[in-house]
Design an enzyme around this catalytic site. Structure first.
Site, PDB file in Angstrom:
ATOM      1  N   LYS A  58      55.383  40.464  46.403  1.00  9.01           N
ATOM      2  CA  LYS A  58      53.971  40.371  46.786  1.00  9.01           C
ATOM      3  C   LYS A  58      53.826  39.622  48.107  1.00  9.01           C
ATOM      4  O   LYS A  58      53.074  40.031  48.984  1.00  9.01           O
ATOM      5  CB  LYS A  58      53.166  39.683  45.669  1.00  9.01           C
ATOM      6  CG  LYS A  58      52.999  40.589  44.456  1.00  9.01           C
ATOM      7  CD  LYS A  58      52.431  39.899  43.237  1.00  9.01           C
ATOM      8  CE  LYS A  58      52.491  40.878  42.058  1.00  9.01           C
ATOM      9  NZ  LYS A  58      52.059  40.303  40.782  1.00  9.01           N
ATOM     10  N   GLN A 102      50.778  34.752  38.069  1.00  5.89           N
ATOM     11  CA  GLN A 102      51.793  35.741  37.709  1.00  5.89           C
ATOM     12  C   GLN A 102      52.075  35.657  36.211  1.00  5.89           C
ATOM     13  O   GLN A 102      52.411  34.592  35.690  1.00  5.89           O
ATOM     14  CB  GLN A 102      53.085  35.478  38.515  1.00  5.89           C
ATOM     15  CG  GLN A 102      54.190  36.487  38.270  1.00  5.89           C
ATOM     16  CD  GLN A 102      53.828  37.890  38.768  1.00  5.89           C
ATOM     17  OE1 GLN A 102      53.285  38.065  39.856  1.00  5.89           O
ATOM     18  NE2 GLN A 102      54.129  38.889  37.962  1.00  5.89           N
ATOM     19  N   ASP A 125      43.596  40.666  40.716  1.00  9.76           N
ATOM     20  CA  ASP A 125      44.271  41.450  39.678  1.00  9.76           C
ATOM     21  C   ASP A 125      43.250  42.238  38.850  1.00  9.76           C
ATOM     22  O   ASP A 125      43.617  43.179  38.152  1.00  9.76           O
ATOM     23  CB  ASP A 125      45.035  40.509  38.727  1.00  9.76           C
ATOM     24  CG  ASP A 125      46.520  40.397  39.074  1.00  9.76           C
ATOM     25  OD1 ASP A 125      47.030  41.297  39.778  1.00  9.76           O
ATOM     26  OD2 ASP A 125      47.161  39.427  38.638  1.00  9.76           O
TER      27      ASP A 125
END
Ligand code: NDP
Length: 287
Positions: A58, A102, A125
């Site tokens: 990422k 995460q 997200d």
């Protein structure tokens, strides 16, 4: 020898490259207007090896398109208070437009509370309950990365969804359910299968578009696929030789399907690309 029954490859790398090129240009325009670039922060808790790889990818992707990014690594034995304090700090940081935790986080921590603590406008997200609600109602603006990346790939390859039978195997909150919602919003006739589906092959054989998001190597075999179907393989598994593979028996299924996504190089790069797109959009909203 070329096999005429070999499915066309849906290349997530190719679609990603196009979208990342566009994002790079939007990033330049954003910098000219605001004097800064979009920023993404990723919080990782503990040393899960897969998470380390995902976070690295990422950050590298951010660099590629010109975004600012930072990783915050908390020790495995962090308390929920410490995690929430880190989230709060980044929620307030004006250089950060997108923030994510995460997953998975260590079991002693409350995953739902961590997701809920991320500021709404930075939730790139799109895992918030509110986002899931909007998606179900069909009026979401920020979309979860993996399913929205799949929709982008279908569009890029000119694969129609409207009126077609779509089967999604897997019903997780981050892939299966939002995938089904997006296919439905695109006017597909959608069936969701899961571990309690008694006759999975009977269901998958109905699919014009089959999405497998399970995490079991070799689950989808050629006999489970209707000839000419489009197969989207979300699974990320290791085979007996330790090589990365999807849920589908790639070689066998390629002989039956019309299109297939490879693993690696299919859905994976798109997930990261859509995270960049969501971060860009979050930054532009503040302009
Ligand atoms: P989850 O473990 O949360 O969900 C798996 C789903 O598969 C569940 O709904 C489960 O059913 C279902 N399932 C399990 N066994 C079977 C079976 N034998 N037949 C039918 N359904 C079954 O996983 P995720 O959704 O988070 O991820 C799925 C896969 O996708 C993983 O391999 C993951 O690594 C990968 N992934 C890849 C991404 C990418 O960018 N390429 C991004 C995110 C995930 P039930 O609900 O009944 O338990």
């Amino acid at each position: 020898m070329e096999n005429e029954n070999t499915a066309k490859i849906i290349s997530g790398k190719e679609v990603s490259a196009k979208i990342r090129g566009d994002l790079s240009r939007r990033c330049d325009a954003f910098r000219e207007k605001t004097g800064r670039v979009p920023g993404l922060a990723v919080i990782r808790v503990g040393e899960d090896p897969a998470s380390q790889v995902y976070v690295r990818n990422k950050l590298r992707a951010c660099e590629e398109v010109g975004f600012y990014s930072e990783a915050h690594v908390l020790p495995e034995n962090s308390t929920m208070e410490e995690l929430l304090a880190e989230i709060e700090k980044l929620n307030r940081d004006p250089a950060i437009d997108g923030l994510l935790v995460q997953l998975p986080i260590p079991r002693h921590l409350d995953e739902k509370a961590a997701i809920a603590a991320v500021a709404d406008e930075k939730d790139v997200d799109a895992f918030h309950k509110l986002d899931a609600g909007h998606l179900t109602l069909g009026d979401g603006n920020i979309l979860p990365c993996t399913p929205s990346g799949i929709m982008e790939m279908l569009r890029y390859y000119g694969i129609p969804v409207a009126g077609r039978e779509c089967v999604v195997v897997g019903r997780s909150n981050i892939v299966g359910r939002p995938m089904a919602a997006l296919l439905l919003a695109a006017d597909g006739t959608v069936t969701i299968a899961h571990s309690r589906t008694p006759d999975l092959p009977e269901v998958t054989r109905r699919a014009d578009i089959l999405v497998s998001a399970v995490g079991k190597a070799g689950l989808i075999t050629a006999d489970m696929v209707k000839p000419g179907a489009v197969v989207i393989d979300v699974g990320m598994n290791r085979n007996a030789d330790g090589k990365l593979c999807g849920d589908a028996d790639f070689e066998g299924v390629s002989k039956v399907a019309s299109y297939i996504t490879p693993v690696p190089g299919g859905v994976g790069p798109m997930t990261v690309t859509m995270l960049l797109a969501n971060t860009m959009a979050a930054a532009e909203k503040k302009m």
